[in-house]
Design an enzyme around this catalytic site. Sequence first.
Site, PDB file in Angstrom:
ATOM      1  N   LYS A 165      -8.697  72.584  -3.380  1.00  0.00           N
ATOM      2  CA  LYS A 165      -7.665  71.674  -3.864  1.00  0.00           C
ATOM      3  C   LYS A 165      -7.788  71.450  -5.370  1.00  0.00           C
ATOM      4  O   LYS A 165      -6.783  71.449  -6.094  1.00  0.00           O
ATOM      5  CB  LYS A 165      -7.759  70.345  -3.115  1.00  0.00           C
ATOM      6  CG  LYS A 165      -7.440  70.464  -1.633  1.00  0.00           C
ATOM      7  CD  LYS A 165      -7.589  69.139  -0.907  1.00  0.00           C
ATOM      8  CE  LYS A 165      -7.246  69.258   0.564  1.00  0.00           C
ATOM      9  NZ  LYS A 165      -7.368  67.983   1.296  1.00  0.00           N
ATOM     10  N   ASP A 188     -13.341  72.847   0.943  1.00  0.00           N
ATOM     11  CA  ASP A 188     -11.936  72.454   1.018  1.00  0.00           C
ATOM     12  C   ASP A 188     -11.508  71.687  -0.227  1.00  0.00           C
ATOM     13  O   ASP A 188     -10.434  71.909  -0.780  1.00  0.00           O
ATOM     14  CB  ASP A 188     -11.706  71.610   2.268  1.00  0.00           C
ATOM     15  CG  ASP A 188     -10.241  71.293   2.486  1.00  0.00           C
ATOM     16  OD1 ASP A 188      -9.458  72.247   2.612  1.00  0.00           O
ATOM     17  OD2 ASP A 188      -9.887  70.104   2.520  1.00  0.00           O
TER      18      ASP A 188
END
Length: 829
Positions: free
Chosen positions: A691, A687
């Site tokens: 980003k 994750d």
Amino acid sequence: MSIITKSMKVLKFGGSSVGTPERINGLIEILKSYYSRGDHFTVVFSAFSGVTDSLLDMSSKAAAGDEGWRASFEGFAKRHQDAIAELVSGKEQAQIAADMERSHQSLANMLSGIFLVREASPRMMDYVVSFGERSSSFIIAAALRQAGIPASFLDARKVIRTNDAFQNAKVDFAVTNPLIKEYYAQHPDVQVVTGFIGATPEGITTTLGRGGSDYTAAIIAAGLDAAAIEIWTDVDGVLTADPRKVKKAFTIPKMTYAEAMEMSHFGAKVIYPPTLQPALQKRIPLFIKNTFNPGFEGTYITDKRDPSGHAVTGISSINKVAMLTLQGGGMFGVPGIAGRLFGSLASAGISVILITQGSSEHSITFAIPPEVAKKAKQQVAAEFEYEIEKGMVEPLKVEADLSVIAIIGENMRFRPGIAGRMFQALGKNGVNVVAIAQGSSELNISVVVAHADEAKAMNALHEAFFLSDTKELHVFMVGVGLIGATLIEQIREQSAFLKEKRSLELKIVGLTNSKTMLFEEDGIDLANWKTLLSASGEKANLPGFVERMKGLNLSNSIFVDNTASEEVPRFYEAILESSISISTPNKIATSSSYLQYQRLKGIAARRGVPFLYETNVGAGLPVIGTLEDLITSGDRILKIEGVLSGTMSFIFNKFKQGGEPFSAIVREAKQLGYTEPDPRDDLGGADVRRKLLILARETGLPLEAADVHIESILPKAAQDAPNVDAFFAELEKADAHFEKMAADAAADGKALRMVASLDKLTGQATIGLRAVDASHPFYSLSGSDNMIVFTTERYKERPLVVRGPGAGAAVTAAGVFAEVVRIGSYLGN
């Protein structure tokens, strides 16, 4: 009347629908679906696109003694033989080809005769152009048989009787209707009918004039008392306005015969008035559908008014007209003036488009096609020669370069203020009205304006009647879990404020979860959405949801993807291509391949629609926006560092030496909605990598996921667990390992933080667990806060820091909500 006839549908496909063998194969698939579900239907076909013009050209060349007609004929014959070769196979191909060759030889003989006598009478021309529909229908009937549909070719000259007014023959329904009934009673196969043509009682070929193939469909339907007529064309039904002039025009889902007649009279090209007459008399509903978008519902035309519909159904125009005015003091109180005026025009075959007269009886103004203006002036001058000579009537005044615009709708008569709104919209946009006309039925209000103002006037009226003073935003939402449900509640609570203070009305018109989907064009009741969605009988189908969203074609549509699904972003491209804005916390699209990232950004820019994903990186924090502002203002990015996961921040801020076990804290984070559905996306660094990848791309670095180096913190057994439950079981086994990491950091006076780092100068991107001391900004993080540190040319000594909650349903939903409002402001301007 048989049950089959009562349930019969008459389908008509125009020239664009049969323009190529590929398009014909497409319509065959449509007909196969009708046949497979047990529908009873007959089909009317136009000539292949361009063929009628080609036949007229051949005739003109032959009549002029131009040998070029022969080459045109050869091209015509070859096109049809090529179509046979592509659409028909096996033994039937040879038979159909031979029959077609014999038919075309008859055409060649006629053209030779025209060439010899140097004359092409209307009767000859009707015979020549009939070969277009006769050829296309004959070939398609064979192709349908090959596709498994028992189809037979029906030459309409067998059943449609007309007078001998060649090129615009009138149908004798008293003879035609019984012929149709009898023929269909004796021929149960699917009849493939030639459009556009009929025959006199003597068997001489005639044509039915403009819109003839549509008219054929209506004639057949009237003769059969059919259940419906379907006109298949190349547009999505009848639109609220001409889309070439009004970009926001959309399909009218339902309208009355009267409205359709008015729309067609004022320039709507999809339908033609004579087409509607037989349907109107028999009250047969009419559907206008798109061959190239068969799933779209199109336009439904019936005799029943929809009282809940718009006051104005559509806006139409006649592109160019001439306006003539007969005026003079000698007209006042004199009976018969209007009769003489329009009688003189009728005797010359001049059709009047619009008439208006003031109560003073001083003048009569009328609009006509500009090409007959000169003739009309001569007719009127001759009729009123005496009055003009005596000065009782002035010479006819002629004004050119004008257009007629009409707002049309049966609901106008029930709603006051429509005319005022119309003229206010035109006046505010600087459009001068030259003449006005309205009948007592209030079905139509027409104005004459300068031709140069036509498009501006139509757009002004379309906005006035189809876009309210408050800008409506139509939201289609996929995903109603923690984030989605919170977003819906935020919209519900803030809706009154937005409407009052921002002139924005947010309507969620589409919702879907993994089980059901719900659509409500007027807006779903947000106080009861859960019950409505669960009670919806419509099974969830993401492609169907997207197609329905596109098909509704609502203004100011916004697609919100609240999921972490990999499937939903696959539809982003199609959504953006449909000029629908997107707001999403889903990171899949923007962190997939760099090529796809560029493509989506490019499509959004080309379509002029927002594609917003601020919540991809920092939930509700202004991370991407801040980065864009820095770059736009000319600053140079040197380095970006961040604790980019609110989940990881929460976990490591809470994980202390001697405190709760690491696995228990991770489980709590998942229950609070901080983690992705699979916490390994967070703990494994996936994750955070997404980003960091997004931030890198926003700076202009073309990085791929493989370019980001991750130092994994998870034991291999936990990382490779087959499911989430198994993962937690393995994670519990590793609690001692994580406890030791915390103890080592604490011994050095440091805290553990998952840090992402991007060096813009070298292009290096790394993610790993770091132990930071009290002097580092990351040390002071608490809760689920994120922190992003921008080091730039301007912020080199003291970097720019953005800090705040980076996870949780409330802040993420708020970030999406802010983007929806931002999109609304963009669309409003």
